[in-house]
Every structure is written in C-alpha cells, then in structure tokens.
Design a protein around this motif. Sequence first.
Motif, PDB file in Angstrom:
ATOM      1  N   VAL A 166       1.033  -0.690  -0.038  1.00 18.49           N
ATOM      2  CA  VAL A 166       0.393   0.333   0.083  1.00 18.49           C
ATOM      3  C   VAL A 166       1.207   1.201   0.144  1.00 18.49           C
ATOM      4  CG1 VAL A 166      -1.755   1.292   1.137  1.00 18.49           C
ATOM      5  CG2 VAL A 166      -1.886  -1.351   1.049  1.00 18.49           C
ATOM      6  N   ALA A 167       1.010   1.923  -1.790  1.00 23.27           N
ATOM      7  CA  ALA A 167       1.685   3.094  -1.247  1.00 23.27           C
ATOM      8  C   ALA A 167       1.621   4.135  -2.255  1.00 23.27           C
ATOM      9  CB  ALA A 167       3.259   2.546  -1.189  1.00 23.27           C
ATOM     10  N   ASP A 168       2.387   5.123  -2.427  1.00 20.98           N
ATOM     11  CA  ASP A 168       1.993   6.591  -3.492  1.00 20.98           C
ATOM     12  C   ASP A 168       2.860   5.706  -4.601  1.00 20.98           C
ATOM     13  OD1 ASP A 168       2.403   8.655  -4.687  1.00 20.98           O
ATOM     14  OD2 ASP A 168       1.532   9.567  -3.295  1.00 20.98           O
ATOM     15  N   ARG A 169       2.520   5.375  -5.731  1.00 21.27           N
ATOM     16  CA  ARG A 169       3.852   4.580  -6.895  1.00 21.27           C
ATOM     17  C   ARG A 169       5.160   6.441  -6.549  1.00 21.27           C
ATOM     18  NH1 ARG A 169       7.714   2.493  -9.530  1.00 21.27           N
ATOM     19  NH2 ARG A 169       8.062   2.806 -11.347  1.00 21.27           N
ATOM     20  N   GLU A 170       4.651   7.609  -6.934  1.00 20.48           N
ATOM     21  CA  GLU A 170       4.557   8.391  -7.056  1.00 20.48           C
ATOM     22  C   GLU A 170       6.363   8.883  -6.194  1.00 20.48           C
ATOM     23  OE1 GLU A 170       3.216  12.309  -7.542  1.00 20.48           O
ATOM     24  OE2 GLU A 170       1.912  11.135 -10.176  1.00 20.48           O
TER      25      GLU A 170
END
Length: 679
Positions: free
Chosen positions: A609-613
């Motif tokens: 669960v993470a922000d790709r940017e």
Amino acid sequence: MTAELTRGQNHPLPRTRLEIRVSAGTPIVAGATLGDEKGTVHGVEWVAHPGTPTLPGLEVSRQAAADHRLAVDLDALPDTVHRVSVLLALPAGGQGPVRFGAVAAPFVAVTDLDGDEVASYTVTGLDRESAVVALELYRRQGAWKVRAVGQGYAGGLAELLTDQNLPQAHQLAGTIHDAVARGLARSVPAPPAHAADADRPRQTAAPAHGPDHGAAPQGTPGPVPPVSPYDTQSPTGPQTPGGPGQQGTQQPYRGGTGDPAPAGQASTPAGGGPIDYSHPRRQNAAPPPPPPAAPPAEPGRPARPVAGDATGWSMEERLYNQVWGMFEDLSRTMAAYRSAVDFADSRMEKELDQALSDPRSRIGGQGDAAREAARARHDQLVSQAREVLDRDVAQLLAEAEVVEPALPAAFARWDNPVWHAYRVPMEIPMALRLGDLHLPEADRVRIPLLMRLPLERGLWIDSGRSASLDGSVPDSHETRRLGLETAVAHAARLLAVYPAGEFTVHVIDPAGSGAQPLAPLVQTGVLAAPPALGAAGTADVLARLTQRVDLVQMALRGGAPDALPPGVDTSQQLLIVNDFPHGFDDRAVNQLRYLADEGPAVGVHLMMVADREESSGYGPLLDPLWRALLRLTPVPDDHLADPWVGHAWTYEPPVVPDGSDVLRQVLTKVAEARRAWNR
C-alpha cells in the motif's frame, strides 16, 4: 507434484536432464534458442531447428509434427548460456492453418527422464500469431527454473527471431521453413482410396480442436501429418504429454479407445464413435456438458441466460468460465463497435476532403449538399453500430443479472447474501474476486475481475493522488486510508476463502498510521502477530519471511519438500506493507524485491500500500518490485487492459457497503476456525 503454469509464472526445475513434450492439434515446427544473461541470441549457431536439430545439451525434432519431444541436458550447455527458449511455429507455405487462433491451444510439458511431469503450460490467448515462445528455461543464482512465456508473433518466425536480437533472423526463418518443407515432402502420403470404397461412408478423424474449426468433412481423407522422430514408443505405447495416469500408467493424449493413438496422428475409434479430446492431465473423459439453456422467452428472441451454462467439471468452474466468457464477449463487441465508429469517422473525413478539394463544389449549394450527405452517411453507420452494441450489451446485462446472484463467496461482491451464510471452506476455490471491470460505452455491465488461486503475483494498492471518475481528487490522507481499507478487504477475502490454518497474514506498519483501517484484522485476531512497528519490527518480519522462502526453495531443490525444520509455517503467507517507503532502508527494499520475485512460487505473497510517485525516489532499485506486482487502485481507474484488443478497462475496487458489518462477521468466523484448528 506437477505445477500447472499460467503466463509469466515460474517453477524450479529439480533435474537437469529433461524432456519438453509438445502436443498440438496440427503439425507445428518446434525449436529452441540459446541466450546469454540478457537473453541475446548471438548467432544462428545458437538456434536448434529442424535444419540443425542438435546443439550441445539440446536436441529438437527434425520436422513438423503434432507431437514433439525436445531433449535438454542443462549441465551440458555452454557456461555462457543462461536461457533456453522453446519456440513453436506453424509451417509456412502449406495448406494447413496460418494462425494459432484457428487450432487447439498447444500444450507444453516439462518432464524428467522417467516421464514424471514437473510443470506444464497450455499456451492460450493466441489469435493471429503464427509463432510463439512457449517456455523458457533460465538460470538464476546457479539454479534452473522454467517460466511460462506465451509470447506470440503475428509476423511468424522472422519476427520472433528478430525480437531476440538475431541479426540473420529472416534468413534463418527461411532456412527453417525450407527444412520443414523438405521433411513434409519426405513424409508418407495418405493411401489412395479404393474403388470398392467409393460408396462406403468413411470416418475421418477430426482435429484435436473439435469440428468447429476446420474439421474435414466425412468422406474426405485428410493429410497425414509427418511423425516426429522423437515420438519413440515405450513397451506400453507412445509416451504422451499427459504424463502418468491416475493409476500410474501412461494415458493417451487423444484417442477414443483405451489404446494410445500413433504419435502425430489423430486417433479414430474402432467403432466409429466420437473421439475423446480430454485434457491429458485431468481425467480420461470429456468434461460434462453444460446444463441445457432455458427456452426462449418469446419466439424469435434469444434464450434467457442461465447461470453456469459454460463447460466445466463443477458449478464453480462453470461460473468461472462463464464470467471470463462474458469478459471476452464484451471486449470483442466493444472492439467491433469502436472499429465501426473509426471507419465511419475516417470515411466522413475522406468525403469532406474530396468535397472541399473540388473547386466546382464551392459554387452554389453543391458543397453544402456533399457535406450534409457525408455527415448523414456517418450518422447512419454509427447508428447501426450502436444498435448492434446495444443489443449485445443488453444480452450481457441479462446474463450478468442471473450470474451475479449465483456466484460462490470467493467470486461474489461483499453485498451478496452468500456472505451472510458464510462457512469456512474445506478446500481452496479456483479464483478470487478482486473487484469489477467495465467499459465506458457499456457502463451498466460489470464483469467480475477474477484472479486464479494460489496467487501468481502480489498486489500494489496505489494510494497516490489520482482523479476519480466523478472528477473529484481526494487528498493524500484520504487516498492512504482508502488504499489500506482496500488492502484489508482483499486480505479478508483471502482469509475467508482458504481452509482454516492454510493462510497467514502479516502486517508491517512502520509509523503506526494504519491503526483504524487495520482494526478489523487486529480486533478479530486473524493476524499471525500484531502489526510490526518501526525499523526493528520491519526487519524482523522481512527476515523471517525471507528465511522461509530460502528454506522451502532449498527443500524443493533437494527433492525433499517435506524435510523442513520444525516450526516452519507451511501455510500460504501474505505480507501487507503499509505506507511504503517510510521506515525502509535499502536492505529492506531488496528483501521486498526478493519476496516479490521468489515468494509466489513457494507461497509467500506481497500486498503493498504505497504512493507510486513517492516511491519513485528509490529509482531503478524499485522498478523490478513495481513490475512484479499487479497495480490496483482504491478508487475507480481505467488502467487495466485486456489481452485481446487492449481496451482500457475501468477497475472498481471491492467496497463493503456502508454500515455493513459483514467484514467483521466473516473475519470472526475465520478466527474461530483458526483457534479450533490450532487446538
């Protein structure tokens, strides 16, 4: 135990001397290329084909046939070889099929010298392609593995070899086809028909893909495919890709009687009955037919849809096949509609250009009349295409309305009443629902997104800022919360569809920011341990899971999968990582990459669960991890493409209805079953 691979899946090879058995419904060309660490084929001397069938450690068939055996000795390969790619192609210039979409899906099996099957792969999803890379054997860290590739090429062998960076690709492709043509010319032709048989009905064997795809009519003798020199016969008959049967005896891949059919030829039952085209590794019988469709609602109208009217061995398999049939139907229907609209647009533009290019049309009303006529023809074509689309969508919508209520829990939405009667299952289902898919022109039709179990790859729940379909842009805190809630819903569904004690979930939450979304997992007691906090907790969980992967891999390589140290949890493992990359150093990132790449083969899966940017700050170090996981979103997003025409499908995550307590009720029953199982 045999591994049934799907595209992209890998499996360790316990032996270095192997046979690769290929079976198809028509004569095909089999070959192999040798590649270095980067997969580059350095010259024609690195290609084994019918003209040059033998290379060090590798031998292929000398001509086209419906069944092949490729001999591989991995220890005898040169040290510079790190990859062996198995190629299949349809012969060029003959009277046979010119694309794999018109024949049965080729079946490829890797066996040891005793005939025991190690892994198999049915190359599905081919259409216009006439050549395909079916499998590749590759060396990693001193150990060999097999991977199902299934990469097809519409340009045939020349395009395939060009893609492998072979400079002489076109010349070699021509050499291969010439060698195959010479082999076909030397094959034994079909015997001539006798005059006495002219009035006698003749039974002709249909091809393995069934009578709907080019079967020869009765009374017309078909060509006899050449027999591969690798089709040697054992004392009990020819070896086949099916591997050992249920009783330890070799089973025929095709044939209507109990006797194996000659290799490379379709078998004809002695009594003139139907030919048995059973799956070589299921049972020696065709799957049961689907239940009869309901009678038409009105004369002249299509029959009312029936849930489970696809083929399969169980209702679950029938529903699974029906759902994916609906997915393919909608994909192809939409492709036809969009193609018709594109044609209408291009035709109108051409007609308008012609009207404007004629100076005479600018005088009087001729130009206006031509433009109006062009637009009218455009509107008529688009209207006709829309009518066909609406008809097909209405049929699919009616089918979805009867299929959705009949789905089992693993395939059902959270608002399906089947969850209120939930019981912990005794066996693993075929697949798991990860959400819904739809297309903008057919927004009412929702197709369940089903993923086969056990998981073949992990999941990346992208919690980055992205505009939802209604135009709103949630803030970063909201998307992180939605991302973790989506991950919890996926994890709860995985826990619910596995038998008690066969699925374990771990959570890494370094900053402790996910306490509220993780509450259903923590409070019901379904987690193996409380969520790991801080750098120390992260390192401990990653070390334990990495050690588990290493131990299981060593046991498999040593041929003793049961010889694991006491205390090793042999159940399927899922690691949920929240708020990545906060709290992760380079060592932890490398461990995550290792788990994503090697874990699925031994039952360890990742859910990030993470922000790709935000994660892009790690640069190339993180790219392999990103590519190894399937990206899903916590809000609707059109980022998934189908394998047929590449439509951009809108993905909608599974949402628990507002105010519903179904998630906690299901997890409570899972926890109770786990406690009873551990007693």
